[in-house]
Design a protein around this motif. Structure first.
Motif, PDB file in Angstrom:
ATOM      1  N   ASP A  28       0.807  -1.222   0.000  1.00  0.00           N
ATOM      2  CA  ASP A  28       0.000   0.000   0.000  1.00  0.00           C
ATOM      3  C   ASP A  28       0.845   1.278   0.000  1.00  0.00           C
ATOM      4  O   ASP A  28       0.335   2.361  -0.258  1.00  0.00           O
ATOM      5  CB  ASP A  28      -1.003   0.006   1.161  1.00  0.00           C
ATOM      6  N   LEU A  29       2.149   1.155   0.279  1.00  0.00           N
ATOM      7  CA  LEU A  29       3.034   2.317   0.266  1.00  0.00           C
ATOM      8  C   LEU A  29       4.004   2.296  -0.912  1.00  0.00           C
ATOM      9  O   LEU A  29       4.675   3.295  -1.187  1.00  0.00           O
ATOM     10  CB  LEU A  29       3.845   2.394   1.572  1.00  0.00           C
ATOM     11  N   ALA A  30       4.104   1.176  -1.595  1.00  0.00           N
ATOM     12  CA  ALA A  30       5.083   1.015  -2.679  1.00  0.00           C
ATOM     13  C   ALA A  30       4.879   2.074  -3.756  1.00  0.00           C
ATOM     14  O   ALA A  30       3.752   2.395  -4.130  1.00  0.00           O
ATOM     15  CB  ALA A  30       4.984  -0.379  -3.279  1.00  0.00           C
ATOM     16  N   GLY A  31       6.000   2.624  -4.228  1.00  0.00           N
ATOM     17  CA  GLY A  31       5.964   3.626  -5.279  1.00  0.00           C
ATOM     18  C   GLY A  31       5.881   5.056  -4.794  1.00  0.00           C
ATOM     19  O   GLY A  31       6.067   5.987  -5.562  1.00  0.00           O
ATOM     20  N   ARG A  32       5.616   5.244  -3.501  1.00  0.00           N
ATOM     21  CA  ARG A  32       5.562   6.594  -2.928  1.00  0.00           C
ATOM     22  C   ARG A  32       6.906   6.879  -2.265  1.00  0.00           C
ATOM     23  O   ARG A  32       7.658   5.979  -1.919  1.00  0.00           O
ATOM     24  CB  ARG A  32       4.431   6.698  -1.895  1.00  0.00           C
ATOM     25  N   TRP A  33       7.201   8.151  -2.063  1.00  0.00           N
ATOM     26  CA  TRP A  33       8.509   8.585  -1.567  1.00  0.00           C
ATOM     27  C   TRP A  33       8.406   9.029  -0.114  1.00  0.00           C
ATOM     28  O   TRP A  33       7.358   9.503   0.328  1.00  0.00           O
ATOM     29  CB  TRP A  33       9.039   9.704  -2.445  1.00  0.00           C
ATOM     30  N   GLU A  34       9.522   8.867   0.608  1.00  0.00           N
ATOM     31  CA  GLU A  34       9.546   9.220   2.025  1.00  0.00           C
ATOM     32  C   GLU A  34      10.936   9.677   2.427  1.00  0.00           C
ATOM     33  O   GLU A  34      11.912   9.495   1.698  1.00  0.00           O
ATOM     34  CB  GLU A  34       9.142   8.021   2.882  1.00  0.00           C
ATOM     35  N   HIS A 100      13.235  -0.021   0.092  1.00  0.00           N
ATOM     36  CA  HIS A 100      13.236   1.005  -0.950  1.00  0.00           C
ATOM     37  C   HIS A 100      13.794   0.416  -2.242  1.00  0.00           C
ATOM     38  O   HIS A 100      14.601  -0.497  -2.207  1.00  0.00           O
ATOM     39  CB  HIS A 100      14.094   2.205  -0.529  1.00  0.00           C
ATOM     40  N   ASP A 101      13.340   0.976  -3.392  1.00  0.00           N
ATOM     41  CA  ASP A 101      13.884   0.508  -4.672  1.00  0.00           C
ATOM     42  C   ASP A 101      14.527   1.628  -5.478  1.00  0.00           C
ATOM     43  O   ASP A 101      15.055   1.386  -6.556  1.00  0.00           O
ATOM     44  CB  ASP A 101      12.816  -0.220  -5.501  1.00  0.00           C
ATOM     45  N   ALA A 102      14.497   2.865  -4.967  1.00  0.00           N
ATOM     46  CA  ALA A 102      15.140   3.981  -5.656  1.00  0.00           C
ATOM     47  C   ALA A 102      15.398   5.106  -4.660  1.00  0.00           C
ATOM     48  O   ALA A 102      14.678   5.254  -3.671  1.00  0.00           O
ATOM     49  CB  ALA A 102      14.259   4.489  -6.802  1.00  0.00           C
ATOM     50  N   LEU A 103      16.427   5.886  -4.946  1.00  0.00           N
ATOM     51  CA  LEU A 103      16.761   7.071  -4.161  1.00  0.00           C
ATOM     52  C   LEU A 103      16.950   8.226  -5.127  1.00  0.00           C
ATOM     53  O   LEU A 103      17.395   8.025  -6.256  1.00  0.00           O
ATOM     54  CB  LEU A 103      18.067   6.865  -3.382  1.00  0.00           C
ATOM     55  N   ARG A 104      16.627   9.433  -4.669  1.00  0.00           N
ATOM     56  CA  ARG A 104      16.865  10.637  -5.471  1.00  0.00           C
ATOM     57  C   ARG A 104      17.302  11.777  -4.574  1.00  0.00           C
ATOM     58  O   ARG A 104      16.704  12.001  -3.515  1.00  0.00           O
ATOM     59  CB  ARG A 104      15.592  11.089  -6.200  1.00  0.00           C
ATOM     60  N   TRP A 105      18.356  12.481  -5.008  1.00  0.00           N
ATOM     61  CA  TRP A 105      18.741  13.729  -4.355  1.00  0.00           C
ATOM     62  C   TRP A 105      17.937  14.831  -5.034  1.00  0.00           C
ATOM     63  O   TRP A 105      17.998  14.992  -6.256  1.00  0.00           O
ATOM     64  CB  TRP A 105      20.231  13.993  -4.532  1.00  0.00           C
ATOM     65  N   LEU A 106      17.169  15.572  -4.251  1.00  0.00           N
ATOM     66  CA  LEU A 106      16.280  16.595  -4.792  1.00  0.00           C
ATOM     67  C   LEU A 106      16.726  17.992  -4.356  1.00  0.00           C
ATOM     68  O   LEU A 106      16.858  18.258  -3.159  1.00  0.00           O
ATOM     69  CB  LEU A 106      14.848  16.364  -4.307  1.00  0.00           C
ATOM     70  N   ALA A 107      16.946  18.862  -5.341  1.00  0.00           N
ATOM     71  CA  ALA A 107      17.200  20.272  -5.046  1.00  0.00           C
ATOM     72  C   ALA A 107      15.884  20.890  -4.574  1.00  0.00           C
ATOM     73  O   ALA A 107      14.802  20.342  -4.851  1.00  0.00           O
ATOM     74  CB  ALA A 107      17.710  20.978  -6.301  1.00  0.00           C
ATOM     75  N   PRO A 108      15.940  22.024  -3.863  1.00  0.00           N
ATOM     76  CA  PRO A 108      14.687  22.624  -3.373  1.00  0.00           C
ATOM     77  C   PRO A 108      13.612  22.779  -4.449  1.00  0.00           C
ATOM     78  O   PRO A 108      12.439  22.528  -4.180  1.00  0.00           O
ATOM     79  CB  PRO A 108      15.142  23.975  -2.808  1.00  0.00           C
ATOM     80  N   ALA A 109      13.985  23.135  -5.663  1.00  0.00           N
ATOM     81  CA  ALA A 109      12.998  23.315  -6.735  1.00  0.00           C
ATOM     82  C   ALA A 109      12.406  21.991  -7.218  1.00  0.00           C
ATOM     83  O   ALA A 109      11.398  21.983  -7.923  1.00  0.00           O
ATOM     84  CB  ALA A 109      13.627  24.064  -7.907  1.00  0.00           C
ATOM     85  N   GLU A 110      13.019  20.861  -6.839  1.00  0.00           N
ATOM     86  CA  GLU A 110      12.559  19.541  -7.284  1.00  0.00           C
ATOM     87  C   GLU A 110      11.804  18.753  -6.209  1.00  0.00           C
ATOM     88  O   GLU A 110      11.311  17.659  -6.477  1.00  0.00           O
ATOM     89  CB  GLU A 110      13.759  18.687  -7.723  1.00  0.00           C
TER      90      GLU A 110
END
Length: 137
Positions: A28-34, A100-110
C-alpha cells in the motif's frame, strides 16, 4: 491510552539537496517517496535510532545535525520526528538496501517532483522551509 511510538525520519542533506527514498514495501506504500528512517527501539535515543536506521536502510554512516521542530502523526500509535542529517566523511554513497527501490537527491525546486507519502508531506514542507531559509546544515 496506548503509548506512542516515535518514528525518526532523516532529512539527509548534501550540497543543499534532500535525499528521498521510494518505498518498495508494504504494497500500500510502494511507489511513494519518504524520508528514510524507522522506529525508535525501547531504550534507544532518537538520534541513535536515526544513525542505525540509515545504516540498515541505506548503508551509510550519517550523523544527526538538528531536530526539525514539530511532530507529525502517523497511524496510531506512531508519530514522526525528523532530524536533519549529513553523511560522515568517508561514508559510502546511499543505496536502497531495505524497503526502498530507488533514491533521489532533490534540489529545493525539485522537492515536489515526487509523490511523497501523505504523512511525510508536512515534515518535508517544514524541512524545505528551513533549507530555503538557510537554516538547515
Amino acid at each position: 491510552m496506548t503509548e506512542r511510538i516515535v518514528v525518526v525520519g532523516a532529512a539527509l542533506l548534501d550540497g543543499g539537496r534532500l535525499l528521498a527514498a521510494r518505498r518498495s514495501a508494504p504494497p500500500d506504500l510502494a511507489g511513494r517517496w519518504e524520508l528514510p528512517g524507522g522506529k525508535v527501539e525501547p531504550g534507544e535515543r532518537p538520534e541513535a535510532a536515526l544513525v542505525r536506521e540509515l545504516r540498515e536502510e541505506l548503508g551509510v554512516d550519517a550523523e544527526p545535525v538538528e531536530r526539525i521542530p514539530g511532530e507529525w502523526p502517523l497511524r496510531d500509535p506512531y508519530v514522526l520526528q525528523v532530524w536533519t542529517a549529513r553523511l560522515r566523511p568517508g561514508s559510502a554513497a546511499p543505496a536502497p538496501l531495505e524497503d526502498h527501490d530507488a533514491l533521489r537527491w532533490l534540489a529545493p525546486a525539485e522537492i515536489w517532483d515526487v509523490p511523497w507519502l501523505d504523512q511525510d508531506v508536512p515534515a518535508v514542507r517544514e524541512t524545505l522551509t528551513r533549507l530555503t531559509a538557510g537554516r538547515a546544515h
